[in-house]
Design a protein around this motif. Structure first.
Motif, mmCIF file in Angstrom:
data_model
loop_
_atom_site.group_PDB
_atom_site.id
_atom_site.type_symbol
_atom_site.label_atom_id
_atom_site.label_comp_id
_atom_site.label_asym_id
_atom_site.label_seq_id
_atom_site.Cartn_x
_atom_site.Cartn_y
_atom_site.Cartn_z
ATOM 1 N N HIS A 28 -0.562 -1.529 -2.592
ATOM 2 C CA HIS A 28 0.159 -1.446 -1.144
ATOM 3 C C HIS A 28 -0.164 -0.232 -0.292
ATOM 4 N N PHE A 29 -0.780 -0.405 0.536
ATOM 5 C CA PHE A 29 -1.249 0.631 1.470
ATOM 6 C C PHE A 29 -0.381 0.840 2.429
ATOM 7 N N ASN A 30 0.327 2.326 2.492
ATOM 8 C CA ASN A 30 1.058 2.811 3.518
ATOM 9 C C ASN A 30 0.754 4.312 3.603
ATOM 10 N N PRO A 31 0.079 4.559 4.945
ATOM 11 C CA PRO A 31 -0.600 5.746 4.864
ATOM 12 C C PRO A 31 0.379 6.819 5.384
ATOM 13 N N LYS A 32 1.634 6.593 5.589
ATOM 14 C CA LYS A 32 2.541 7.485 6.140
ATOM 15 C C LYS A 32 2.789 8.710 5.057
ATOM 16 N N PRO A 33 3.129 9.914 5.672
ATOM 17 C CA PRO A 33 3.650 11.077 4.606
ATOM 18 C C PRO A 33 4.366 10.573 3.744
ATOM 19 N N ALA A 34 4.459 11.111 2.563
ATOM 20 C CA ALA A 34 5.705 10.873 1.500
ATOM 21 C C ALA A 34 6.318 12.098 1.291
#
Length: 1302
Positions: free
Chosen positions: A305-311
């Motif tokens: 799953h691609f989610n580029p937001k900062p973790a």
């Protein structure tokens, strides 16, 4: 390769070795020194610390080069390099400021390298340096930076990333994580190689010396492993690569790899995303990381799953290491520990070598995930694209531009040689990669429709061709066999023309690679050559072996300049229209003017004259020396030529003859003037039959020596007068010179000048009528040269062997010694014949064994080459293990496992198109049997070397010739590039084969290339050696230190010549009493020898022995012993116990053991040394007398006086007969005999007392005296050939309490 004068090396004659492989051991050929303080921190950038495995310097001939520096070099020239350094302060974010020593001619980039290597700043790659708020340019020299001076503050400023910078950063982090992992060295990648010294010295020697000072006689465990003891038959393989504690690396991460979400989509690119990484930490946490222009942070993507937001934690770090420190405590702890260990290693253990060194054994390694390795293998990364603009390199342009650099003064020459060396080593690495890719089928051919043998390839601006006879080019010369040797002959030609270095004449970058049974030639590409036809482009030479020949005035002028040093005669030949064409090279040498306007020469395969011993010509009769030895013999091809070393030796020999003949005639004239003034027309020149081989010629010495010497001096003067041609010489003197010239075959009648016409006896070449006389003389000269090789060079070599002036220990060192004397390997059978017939046969036993082993493995290599060509990739390990079983295993009928066993394919695929060249899908290799292979080996030995082997199986060979299977395995592996698993092989089992396919780990290329030289450094080195020989140690030491700096300047930190330099420096410091300095230099020499020559190369064994001596002198006894044991183990593996060097090793070991009162053990080694010395030096030699004395001393310590007396008497007798009663040695021995007798009498008295009075006897306790360390050291110095020069008493040695060095 051990050359005994190595004790204080002779200035090596300039042409003593010109072999590419010539491992600079031996006559202390050049080496190099302590890097200037800062270079050790940085070197240049890691790549610039690459490259070279080398030869000694080609001869400087006839003032062809500019004035040679040396002792005469003006002080001012040298000062340029010794610019004084200064220190600057570095301010980096997050750590305390620190100061750094720099030198003005360094580049700013080198400070970058230092910071990327330092423990506290190594995690930064993307930064710039600012001085007073101004950014410094990467490539400017420090001296050109305004305001930079002692104490300046440089601020480290983090820069934004680009994709390239982010990649470099990830690569650097990976390199830091892998910095202690030896897998790159085992796999032969990126110029990494192995070193095991630290295993035996427990880290750095310098520190341990200070710690152990007080503990001189602490009990130490001296018992060596069983297999090292004298007489042991066991030759284990595993100790060759002892397990290094540091290699079990601390695991920082489980996985660091590129994410499958790369590259970032457009919308993320515009947010500054550069690439994505996937990491599994040691705690098993899986995280995705974004590399952005501002640094690294965690994102919320998962594997699917691609989610580029900062973790969270939302932590942005400019360095990947800082980010990983945040999220993984294990990483933080282990990474810090790893870096601490990394910086503690000796720099020489981690600097890249100039040329790749491959290891023939490796342990079983786990294959771990590695993002960078995977990316390197599958991207089209050809050279170092990240580091250079324009992506692929124009090799030809780089190679030629570096040659055009100015060379008027020392700094210019250094810069030029450094550039030439760097480009050559990069080119060699790229060519090797390309050649492997070609054979592995990863490169598309430029003529794909032709059959595989005919295909040619271009990859990374390098042209590759295969060693097959394409289009019957070599039909008259031996077909495929000739096509196979032509590339190496051509490479020798390139090497020679490069060494002469004529301005305006260009050669191609050339590398010859043998891989998987194929020979690939890699060449740089002449600009424009691919667009036009060869016929149009060749404006000098011939493309059809002499039918059509053309010439060109500019080429004649350029080649004329090389003709003197290369001894090539300018001559005329006829072309197909019967016109005379003038040449100054062989007809095959082609001249092509590239589109860049440069004059290139190529196809230099016949630079040197043909070898008539192997070229039967109908109607020509060879001199008697040749026919007696069974020559001429037809060889497999007609490209046999004499080596350059032979041509030089022959001309030198003729020159001496010329001087003697002329002196003889002058003296006859003088005598006749006194008796009868009239007619002595020409002093009757000795008939020209008085060939160099004719001992009757040099009878000059029969008159008083004085007059003969003055006669030679007169000739010299006379020759110079006549050559200058100012008419002052009287006609009769001219006559003398003319006669002498004629007798020695000189081409000029007024001066000595012997040259060869390389086209004589070339099939297809015709000479004009007018030149027939010249051609006849040239033919005679060639016959004389062929006879000279047999009557002077080979007997001279065997005499040197018998005198132990040279001591080869394995095939490579034997080949090097032969080549230095100009003897081709095809004469090996003749050399062995002479050894067998020699009166000193027993003293040549080691040479005979090495020679037979070399003969067998070379014959096996020839068979293996064709054997491999029929094997497809999937069957490679099965085929190689089967070959090794047939070659070495006692198992009578090994069966080959065909590759189809593992997998069954559903349908047989039809014949595939892209197969390796020349291979059919055949399994013919699988039917080979040991009987058949050995029959072929014997046949090959007879056909190629004209030597009859008397063995039908490997066991018979081992039995008949006293060989070791492990040695044969090492030799065949090194020659063919095989890498096998490090384990114990049961060669002698008759129940199962020794090798399985799992035991063959890899096959490496065997690479031949040019070795560019550091000429100025070499001259300094030679002057230094000369000074040392005259006894000026201080001056010698300074010159050699200077040579060291120059070598470092040209070669970087790692190089064989630097190794020789360090060894000599260490020895000088030792003689001058500076043990710490000796230890430090010798430690570097050992590390360097391991890294650039191989961990078990004979030179490395030699270096280990020297280091052990200096350790002992510094009171590090246990280290000294473990180093000596290592040297003995390697000697046993490489050759066995029956070698003159073993006597020296065992004397060293025995002495050290005696020093710690391990008398029983000590005796085992010393008595073996005595036996070996007696065999190789004869029972009456002084070495044997010394051996007897050492044994006697140990018996004395054991209070066994009868044995002690017996040995000392033997020694005394030898001294008396060899040196006479009054020699100090004889007197010393006699004194010692008296002393022993007294002790024996005292002991006998005591024993009688006991017998008389029983147990109540009052006996003084017996004293068993341990020898003092000083006396042991003194003996060690004697046996290692170290003579101390009287020094002032204050400098007396640090260990000896007694008198200073003798």
């Amino acid at each position: 390769m051990v050359i005994k004068t190595d004790e204080l090396p002779a200035a090596a004659p300039a042409d003593s070795a010109r072999e590419p492989s010539s491992q600079a051991g031996g006559k202390g050929r050049p080496g190099a020194a302590e890097l200037p303080s800062v270079m050790l921190l940085n070197g240049d950038c890691p790549e610039s610390l690459k490259k070279e495995e080398g030869a000694a310097e080609p001869p400087r001939e006839n003032g062809l080069d500019e004035a040679e520096p040396g002792e005469g070099t003006t002080g001012q020239e040298v000062i340029v390099i010794q610019d004084t350094g200064f220190s600057v302060k570095i301010l980096a974010p997050g750590i305390e400021p620190f100061s750094l020593q720099v030198s003005p001619q360094e580049m700013v980039q080198e400070i970058h390298q230092v910071l990327m290597d330092r423990e506290d700043t190594c995690h930064r790659t993307c930064f710039s340096l600012h001085l007073d708020g101004n950014m410094l340019d990467h490539f400017s020299e420090l001296r050109s930076v305004e305001g930079l001076q002692e104490g300046s503050v440089l601020r480290v400023v983090e820069e934004p990333y680009t994709v390239r910078e982010a990649r470099i950063h990830v690569r650097h982090v990976r390199d830091l994580l892998k910095s202690l992992d030896p897998s790159d060295a085992f796999n032969g990648v990126d110029c990494n190689s192995l070193s095991f010294l630290s295993v035996f010295t427990d880290g750095d020697l310098g520190d341990s010396g200070k710690r152990k000072k007080g503990l001189e006689m602490d009990p130490i465990d001296c018992t060596p492993p069983e297999y090292i003891l004298p007489g042991s038959r066991e030759r284990p393989l595993c100790p060759l690569q002892p397990q290094n504690r540091d290699w079990k690396p601390l695991q920082c991460l489980k996985v660091l790899t590129m994410s499958g979400w790369n590259p970032p989509p457009g919308n993320r690119k515009m947010h500054g995303d550069l690439m994505y990484l996937f990491v599994i930490t040691a705690e098993d946490r899986q995280v995705s990381i974004t590399a952005s222009t501002r640094g690294f942070y965690l994102n919320q993507s998962t594997a699917y799953h691609f989610n580029p937001k900062p973790a969270s934690p939302r932590f942005l770090s400019h360095s990947l290491v800082e980010l990983l420190n945040q999220i993984s405590p294990t990483f933080k702890k282990n990474f810090a520990a790893l870096q601490k260990k990394r910086v503690q290693r000796h720099p020489f253990e981690r600097i890249a070598t100039p040329f790749q060194v491959y290891s023939w054994t490796a342990p079983q390694a786990e294959h771990a995930m590695d993002c960078v390795r995977a990316e390197d293998a599958y991207t089209s990364r050809l050279g170092y694209e990240e580091h250079i603009p324009g992506q692929t390199r124009d090799w030809n342009e780089e190679l030629q531009t570096t040659r055009e650099l100015p060379r008027k003064n020392l700094p210019e020459r250094l810069l030029r040689e450094r550039a030439i060396f760097k480009v050559h080593s990069d080119f060699t690495a790229a060519a090797t990669r390309g050649a492997m890719a070609v054979i592995d089928g990863n490169v598309m051919a430029i003529n794909p429709s032709e059959e595989t043998k005919m295909q040619m390839f271009i990859w990374n601006n390098i042209f590759f061709s295969l060693g097959f006879d394409v289009r019957d080019h070599y039909k008259d010369f031996g077909g495929d066999v000739a096509a196979y040797v032509a590339p190496t002959n051509d490479l020798n030609g390139v090497r020679t023309y490069n060494a002469v270095d004529v301005e305006g004449l260009y050669t191609l970058g050339t590398v010859v690679v043998d891989y998987r049974g194929y020979r690939v030639t890699a060449q740089s590409i002449i600009p424009g050559i691919l667009e036009r036809d060869q016929e149009q482009s060749v404006i000098y030479g011939s493309i059809d072996f002499g039918k059509t020949v053309v010439s060109h005035p500019r080429y004649l002028e350029l080649l004329e300049r090389t003709s003197r040093p290369l001894k090539i005669l300018r001559h005329r030949v006829l072309n197909d229209r019967d016109e005379e064409v003038e040449l100054c090279s062989s007809v095959e040498c082609k001249g092509i003017i590239g589109n860049d306007g440069r004059h290139y020469i190529l196809d230099l395969l016949r630079t040197f004259p043909p070898d008539l011993n192997f070229l039967p010509v109908p109607g020509e009769v060879l001199p008697e020396e040749c026919t007696r030895a069974g020559f001429p013999r037809a060889h497999r091809h007609k490209l046999c030529c004499l080596r350059q070393e032979l041509v030089d030796a022959f001309v030198e020999h003729r020159y001496l003859l010329f001087m003697k003949l002329a002196a003889l005639q002058l003296m006859q004239q003088k005598a006749s003037k006194m008796e009868t003034p009239p007619s002595l027309e020409n002093g009757d020149p000795p008939p020209s039959e008085s060939k160099p081989e004719d001992p009757s010629a040099p009878e000059v010495g029969s008159e008083e020596e004085g007059s003969s010497a003055s006669g030679l001096a007169k000739v010299k003067e006379l020759a110079e007068t006549i050559a200058s041609d100012d008419g002052t010489a009287d006609p009769r003197s001219r006559e003398v010179i003319r006669n002498a010239c004629k007798a020695v075959g000189s081409i000029s009648s007024t001066a000595f000048d012997v040259r060869f016409n390389p086209d004589i006896f070339s099939p297809g070449v015709r000479f004009p009528e007018s030149c027939q006389e010249e051609v006849r003389d040239q033919k005679q000269l060639l016959k004389d040269a062929a006879a000279f090789l047999l009557s002077c060079q080979i007997p001279g070599l065997v005499k040197d062997f018998a005198d132990h002036a040279v001591l080869p220990m394995d095939g490579a060192t034997l080949a090097e010694v032969m080549r230095q004397r100009g003897i081709n390997m095809r004469y090996l059978g003749k050399v062995l014949d002479l050894v067998v017939r020699s009166p000193a046969r027993d003293q040549l036993d080691h040479i005979y064994k090495i020679g037979i082993g070399e003969l067998i493995t070379r014959s096996a290599k020839h068979i293996f080459k064709t054997y491999l060509q029929g094997v497809e990739l999937s069957g490679l390990s099965a085929a190689i293990s089967h070959f090794l079983n047939c070659f070495l295993s006692s198992y009578p009928n090994p069966v080959a496992h065909l590759p189809a066993d593992e997998l069954v394919s559903k349908k047989r695929n039809r014949r595939r198109r892209n197969r390796p060249p020349g291979a059919a899908d055949n399994t013919a290799w699988a039917v080979m049997t040991p009987q058949e292979l050995w029959k072929n080996i014997c046949q090959e030995a007879k056909n190629y070397f004209d030597f009859s082997l008397e063995c039908e199986t490997v066991d018979q060979a081992v039995e008949t010739y006293g060989l070791q299977k492990i040695t044969l395995l090492r030799e065949i592996s090194l020659k063919t590039g095989i890498q096998i698993l490090l384990k114990e092989y049961s060669f002698d089992s008759r129940h199962k084969p020794a090798f399985t396919e799992e035991d063959v780990l890899n096959i490496f290329p065997v690479v031949k290339h040019v070795n560019p030289k550091a000429s100025d450094a070499f001259h300094f080195f030679q002057s230094g050696q000369a000074k040392v020989q005259q006894g000026f140690l201080k001056e010698g030491c300074e010159l050699i230190n200077e040579a060291l700096n120059l070598f470092n300047n040209v070669y970087g930190a790692m190089h064989v010549e630097i190794c020789a330099c360090l060894r000599l420096l260490a020895r000088l410091h030792y003689i001058m009493g500076d043990y710490a300095e000796a230890l430090s230099n010798q430690q570097k020499a050992v590390l360097m020898s391991e890294r650039v020559m191989g961990i078990e190369h004979p030179n490395t064994i030699q270096e280990y022995t020297h280091l052990a001596l200096y350790c002992f002198a510094s009171s590090q006894l246990s280290t000294a012993l473990s180093l000596l044991y290592r040297a003995r183990y390697l000697t046993l593996l490489v050759f066995g116990e029956d070698h003159p060097e073993v006597a020296l090793l065992d004397s060293n070991i025995g002495l050290v053991l005696h020093g710690v009162m391990e008398c029983e053990l000590s005796l085992r080694f010393l008595e073996n040394a005595l036996a070996v010395s007696t065999k190789y030096h004869g029972p009456k030699s002084l070495k044997v007398a010394l051996s007897h004395h050492l044994v006697a001393r140990v018996y004395e310590s054991k209070a066994e006086f009868r044995s002690a007396l017996q040995h000392e008497k033997e020694g005394y007798t030898i001294y008396k007969t060899q040196l006479g009663e009054d020699h100090e040695k004889t007197k010393e021995s006699s004194e010692y005999l008296k002393c022993l007798t007294q002790q024996a009498v005292a002991l006998q008295r005591t024993m009688n007392e006991i017998y008389r009075n029983g147990s109540s006897a009052n006996i003084p306790p017996l004293k068993f005296t341990a020898p003092s360390m000083a006396s042991v050291l003194e003996q060690l110095n004697v046996i290692n050939g170290i003579l101390f020069i009287p020094l002032s008493l204050s400098r007396a040695s640090k260990v000896t309490e007694g008198p200073g060095p003798l």
